[in-house]
Design a protein around this motif. Structure first.
Motif, PDB file in Angstrom:
ATOM      1  N   MET A   1       0.662  -1.642   0.011  1.00 22.32           N
ATOM      2  CA  MET A   1       0.194   0.393  -0.146  1.00 22.32           C
ATOM      3  C   MET A   1       0.608   1.367  -0.602  1.00 22.32           C
ATOM      4  O   MET A   1       1.552   1.466   0.925  1.00 22.32           O
ATOM      5  N   THR A   2       0.920   2.628  -1.467  1.00 19.87           N
ATOM      6  CA  THR A   2       1.409   3.689  -1.303  1.00 19.87           C
ATOM      7  C   THR A   2       0.435   4.414  -0.546  1.00 19.87           C
ATOM      8  O   THR A   2      -0.631   5.141  -0.970  1.00 19.87           O
ATOM      9  N   SER A   3       1.470   5.762  -0.070  1.00 24.02           N
ATOM     10  CA  SER A   3       1.233   6.825   0.173  1.00 24.02           C
ATOM     11  C   SER A   3       1.800   7.819   0.492  1.00 24.02           C
ATOM     12  O   SER A   3       2.465   7.268   0.559  1.00 24.02           O
TER      13      SER A   3
ATOM     14  N   SER B   1      28.857  13.344  -0.891  1.00 23.01           N
ATOM     15  CA  SER B   1      28.632  14.104  -2.443  1.00 23.01           C
ATOM     16  C   SER B   1      28.113  14.748  -2.846  1.00 23.01           C
ATOM     17  O   SER B   1      28.129  14.775  -4.171  1.00 23.01           O
ATOM     18  N   THR B   2      26.709  14.548  -2.569  1.00 22.44           N
ATOM     19  CA  THR B   2      25.872  14.664  -3.210  1.00 22.44           C
ATOM     20  C   THR B   2      24.357  15.504  -2.379  1.00 22.44           C
ATOM     21  O   THR B   2      24.959  15.267  -0.871  1.00 22.44           O
ATOM     22  N   THR B   3      23.668  16.172  -2.664  1.00 23.89           N
ATOM     23  CA  THR B   3      22.403  16.632  -2.721  1.00 23.89           C
ATOM     24  C   THR B   3      21.193  16.252  -3.471  1.00 23.89           C
ATOM     25  O   THR B   3      21.509  15.420  -4.282  1.00 23.89           O
ATOM     26  N   PHE B   4      20.279  16.477  -2.727  1.00 22.76           N
ATOM     27  CA  PHE B   4      19.238  15.538  -3.313  1.00 22.76           C
ATOM     28  C   PHE B   4      18.071  16.359  -2.772  1.00 22.76           C
ATOM     29  O   PHE B   4      17.342  16.392  -1.809  1.00 22.76           O
ATOM     30  N   GLU B   5      16.792  16.985  -3.975  1.00 24.51           N
ATOM     31  CA  GLU B   5      15.920  17.456  -3.915  1.00 24.51           C
ATOM     32  C   GLU B   5      14.248  16.572  -5.054  1.00 24.51           C
ATOM     33  O   GLU B   5      15.287  16.596  -5.974  1.00 24.51           O
ATOM     34  N   TRP B   6      13.516  16.577  -4.200  1.00 26.08           N
ATOM     35  CA  TRP B   6      12.356  15.049  -4.643  1.00 26.08           C
ATOM     36  C   TRP B   6      11.447  15.598  -4.742  1.00 26.08           C
ATOM     37  O   TRP B   6      11.052  16.874  -3.341  1.00 26.08           O
ATOM     38  N   HIS B   7      10.180  15.547  -5.289  1.00 24.21           N
ATOM     39  CA  HIS B   7       8.601  15.660  -5.129  1.00 24.21           C
ATOM     40  C   HIS B   7       8.150  15.049  -6.006  1.00 24.21           C
ATOM     41  O   HIS B   7       9.063  14.106  -7.034  1.00 24.21           O
ATOM     42  N   PRO B   8       6.541  14.440  -5.012  1.00 26.55           N
ATOM     43  CA  PRO B   8       6.044  13.745  -6.065  1.00 26.55           C
ATOM     44  C   PRO B   8       5.070  14.187  -6.786  1.00 26.55           C
ATOM     45  O   PRO B   8       4.953  14.801  -7.077  1.00 26.55           O
ATOM     46  N   LEU B   9       5.152  13.188  -7.597  1.00 21.12           N
ATOM     47  CA  LEU B   9       4.393  13.643  -9.306  1.00 21.12           C
ATOM     48  C   LEU B   9       3.159  12.551  -8.958  1.00 21.12           C
ATOM     49  O   LEU B   9       1.938  13.395  -9.432  1.00 21.12           O
ATOM     50  N   ILE B  10       3.456  11.692  -8.334  1.00 19.52           N
ATOM     51  CA  ILE B  10       2.409  10.966  -7.979  1.00 19.52           C
ATOM     52  C   ILE B  10       2.322   9.598  -7.652  1.00 19.52           C
ATOM     53  O   ILE B  10       3.035   9.459  -7.320  1.00 19.52           O
ATOM     54  N   VAL B  11       0.966   9.996  -6.325  1.00 18.26           N
ATOM     55  CA  VAL B  11       1.224   8.058  -5.307  1.00 18.26           C
ATOM     56  C   VAL B  11      -0.681   8.250  -5.421  1.00 18.26           C
ATOM     57  O   VAL B  11      -0.987   8.709  -5.334  1.00 18.26           O
ATOM     58  N   THR B  12      -0.477   7.096  -5.911  1.00 15.02           N
ATOM     59  CA  THR B  12      -1.403   5.920  -5.882  1.00 15.02           C
ATOM     60  C   THR B  12      -1.705   5.137  -4.888  1.00 15.02           C
ATOM     61  O   THR B  12      -0.194   4.795  -4.441  1.00 15.02           O
TER      62      THR B  12
ATOM     63  N   ASP C   1      -1.253   1.925  -5.300  1.00 11.88           N
ATOM     64  CA  ASP C   1      -0.127   1.414  -5.815  1.00 11.88           C
ATOM     65  C   ASP C   1       1.037   1.360  -6.390  1.00 11.88           C
ATOM     66  O   ASP C   1       2.366   0.591  -6.406  1.00 11.88           O
ATOM     67  N   LEU C   2       1.287   2.629  -6.862  1.00 14.29           N
ATOM     68  CA  LEU C   2       2.278   3.013  -7.282  1.00 14.29           C
ATOM     69  C   LEU C   2       3.152   4.868  -6.456  1.00 14.29           C
ATOM     70  O   LEU C   2       2.325   5.347  -6.460  1.00 14.29           O
ATOM     71  N   ALA C   3       4.207   5.122  -6.789  1.00 19.52           N
ATOM     72  CA  ALA C   3       4.834   6.724  -7.175  1.00 19.52           C
ATOM     73  C   ALA C   3       5.446   7.025  -7.677  1.00 19.52           C
ATOM     74  O   ALA C   3       5.944   6.060  -8.177  1.00 19.52           O
ATOM     75  N   ILE C   4       5.296   7.638  -8.138  1.00 16.02           N
ATOM     76  CA  ILE C   4       6.071   8.541  -9.900  1.00 16.02           C
ATOM     77  C   ILE C   4       7.079   9.812  -8.329  1.00 16.02           C
ATOM     78  O   ILE C   4       6.165  10.767  -8.033  1.00 16.02           O
ATOM     79  N   ILE C   5       8.560   9.868  -8.630  1.00 16.40           N
ATOM     80  CA  ILE C   5       8.885  10.731  -7.958  1.00 16.40           C
ATOM     81  C   ILE C   5      10.033  11.707  -8.945  1.00 16.40           C
ATOM     82  O   ILE C   5      10.551  10.841 -10.180  1.00 16.40           O
ATOM     83  N   GLU C   6       9.912  13.150  -8.715  1.00 19.49           N
ATOM     84  CA  GLU C   6      11.092  13.492  -9.700  1.00 19.49           C
ATOM     85  C   GLU C   6      11.805  14.028  -8.436  1.00 19.49           C
ATOM     86  O   GLU C   6      11.039  14.887  -7.344  1.00 19.49           O
ATOM     87  N   ALA C   7      13.127  14.348  -9.565  1.00 20.29           N
ATOM     88  CA  ALA C   7      14.472  14.614  -8.712  1.00 20.29           C
ATOM     89  C   ALA C   7      15.114  15.091  -9.084  1.00 20.29           C
ATOM     90  O   ALA C   7      15.328  14.474 -10.486  1.00 20.29           O
ATOM     91  N   THR C   8      16.190  15.731  -8.315  1.00 19.46           N
ATOM     92  CA  THR C   8      17.703  15.996  -8.591  1.00 19.46           C
ATOM     93  C   THR C   8      18.572  15.951  -8.236  1.00 19.46           C
ATOM     94  O   THR C   8      18.676  16.274  -6.297  1.00 19.46           O
ATOM     95  N   THR C   9      19.602  15.329  -8.414  1.00 23.72           N
ATOM     96  CA  THR C   9      20.961  14.913  -7.330  1.00 23.72           C
ATOM     97  C   THR C   9      22.574  15.542  -8.349  1.00 23.72           C
ATOM     98  O   THR C   9      22.064  15.604  -9.030  1.00 23.72           O
ATOM     99  N   THR C  10      22.791  16.249  -7.394  1.00 23.23           N
ATOM    100  CA  THR C  10      23.869  17.001  -7.400  1.00 23.23           C
ATOM    101  C   THR C  10      25.162  16.296  -6.809  1.00 23.23           C
ATOM    102  O   THR C  10      25.025  16.756  -5.727  1.00 23.23           O
TER     103      THR C  10
END
Length: 120
Positions: free
Chosen positions: A1-3, A64-75, A77-86
């Motif tokens: 179960m995804t939330s 060695s990295t920074t990471f920023e993310w936000h969810p595009l879709i969360v249902t 059954d699944l989550a789609i996440i957009e992120a930037t790794t620097t």
């Protein structure tokens, strides 16, 4: 179960594993029979032990990295996440497809990563 709460917790734990490279932290992210696709059409790393082994073979150095993310879709059954790794010399856009089980571990994880163009 995804939330959203489960996804947020999983990503926090992913970052902890990324920064520690502790095999236990990595293993805790994934179900015993999980599939980890490092690219959408790549052969997946199958099973928790293989995922830990392959992760550690290409690990990043802690801090060695920074990471920023936000969810595009969360249902459910699944989550789609957009992120930037620097990294110090590069940056990547990431798109993740994450399927969690009822324990909050990934059953399937697929990542797309695209290098940002060099800035001159």
């Amino acid at each position: 179960m995804t939330s959203l709460d489960a996804v947020t917790a999983w990503i926090a734990n992913y970052r902890r594993a990324w920064e520690s490279n502790d095999p236990r932290h990595i293993a805790d992210l994934f179900a015993e029979d999980a599939a980890y696709f490092t690219e959408p059409f790549a052969q997946p790393w199958l099973g928790r032990d293989t995922i830990v082994e392959r992760w550690l073979a290409i690990r990043d150095e802690p801090g060695s990295t920074t990471f920023e993310w936000h969810p595009l879709i969360v249902t459910e059954d699944l989550a789609i996440i957009e992120a930037t790794t620097t990294y110090p010399d590069d940056a990547y856009s990431n798109l993740w497809v994450l399927r969690l089980d009822n324990l909050g571990q990934a059953r399937q994880f697929t990542e797309w990563w695209m290098k940002h163009p060099d800035k001159k």
